[in-house]
Design a protein around this motif. Structure first.
Motif, short mmCIF file in Angstrom:
data_model
loop_
_atom_site.label_atom_id
_atom_site.label_comp_id
_atom_site.label_asym_id
_atom_site.label_seq_id
_atom_site.Cartn_x
_atom_site.Cartn_y
_atom_site.Cartn_z
N UNK A 142 0.84 -1.21 0.00
CA UNK A 142 0.00 0.00 0.00
C UNK A 142 0.87 1.25 0.00
N UNK A 143 0.36 2.33 -0.60
CA UNK A 143 1.13 3.57 -0.53
C UNK A 143 0.32 4.64 0.21
N UNK A 144 1.01 5.69 0.68
CA UNK A 144 0.34 6.79 1.36
C UNK A 144 -0.80 7.27 0.44
N UNK A 145 -1.98 7.59 0.92
CA UNK A 145 -2.38 7.86 2.31
C UNK A 145 -2.71 6.63 3.17
N UNK A 171 -0.22 16.25 1.59
CA UNK A 171 -1.59 15.87 1.98
C UNK A 171 -1.68 14.37 2.25
N UNK A 172 -1.14 13.56 1.31
CA UNK A 172 -1.24 12.10 1.45
C UNK A 172 -0.46 11.58 2.66
N UNK A 178 -2.33 10.45 10.15
CA UNK A 178 -3.61 10.60 10.85
C UNK A 178 -4.31 9.23 10.96
N UNK A 179 -4.31 8.49 9.86
CA UNK A 179 -4.95 7.17 9.87
C UNK A 179 -4.20 6.16 10.73
N UNK A 180 -2.89 6.40 10.90
CA UNK A 180 -2.09 5.51 11.76
C UNK A 180 -2.22 5.91 13.23
N UNK A 193 3.09 23.61 -2.29
CA UNK A 193 1.94 24.20 -2.97
C UNK A 193 0.75 23.26 -2.87
N UNK A 194 -0.42 23.84 -2.66
CA UNK A 194 -1.69 23.08 -2.72
C UNK A 194 -1.73 21.85 -1.82
N UNK A 195 -1.08 21.90 -0.67
CA UNK A 195 -1.17 20.76 0.25
C UNK A 195 -2.16 21.10 1.36
#
Length: 220
Positions: A142-145, A171-172, A178-180, A193-195
């Motif tokens: 699996x990769x981030x997120x 972001x990811x 957060x999920x961990x 930028x844009x995170x």
């Protein structure tokens, strides 16, 4: 002080290889004699080299295989990696790494980059001795997120999740931390930028803000 392990993302946190990838890609496009727009190039953000090469092949009707284009791009990347004078560690990160190390905190790198790139960075900047472990997301299912990489990093550090901190800039990556259920410090640089930092526990733009005295209140 109960912070016992820090799990570092690499790209954008320890080094910024994005400008090198950009130069290497555009040199590759010139070599292939194709005109890639900024818009198309931006759409490659976060994609693997293989996927980028496959997109180029279909978009420009190229006769090359994705392996051939990947080889050209990697060769240019390596050249910039070792010879580009602007390429350096992110300001303040070496001092922070040394600070944690001297205070007995376990350090793990948990990056989506390939192990080859992680090792190149560690060797070039002499970081090997400070870190207990290195994980490449390229080697995981699996990769981030997805949180897998950070759960594995905490396991390698041998510390419970509440005694760990993740340093991320994307972001990811923030979502994965957060999920961990691991405390996440987001590093926001002038290049970010844009995170989306909303799920981070704290957001800093200077690594001095992550020294032990500054963050110990979060780890009572």
């Amino acid at each position: 002080m109960s912070l016992q392990a820090v799990l570092f993302d690499m790209d954008g946190v320890i080094v910024d290889t994005e400008p090198l990838h950009r130069k290497a890609y555009f040199k590759t496009f010139n070599q292939l004699e194709i005109e890639v727009s900024e818009e198309l190039y931006t759409s490659f953000t976060g994609a693997s080299t293989k996927r980028v090469c496959e997109t180029l092949i279909s978009e420009f009707n190229l006769s090359h295989t994705h392996e051939e284009i990947t080889y050209i791009k990697r060769t240019h990347f390596k050249d910039y990696f070792y010879n580009d004078e602007e390429f350096d560690l992110i300001p303040g990160v070496r001092k922070l790494i040394e600070h944690y190390y001297e205070n007995g905190i376990k350090l793990i790198v948990a990056s989506s980059a390939s192990m080859t790139t992680i090792n190149m960075v560690f060797e070039k900047f002499g970081l090997e001795n400070y870190f207990t472990g290195k994980i490449s997301g390229a080697d995981l299912k699996e990769s981030k997120p997805h949180p897998e990489i950070f759960l594995l990093a905490a396991e390698i550090a041998g510390k419970s999740l509440e005694k760990c901190m993740v340093i991320e800039d994307s972001t990811n990556g923030i979502l994965a931390a957060h999920r961990a259920n691991i405390f996440c410090a987001a590093y926001k640089s002038e290049h970010s930028h844009n995170q989306d930092y909303r799920l981070a526990n704290i957001v800093v733009s200077d690594y001095a803000e992550l020294e032990i005295d500054e963050i110990s209140k979060f780890f009572q």
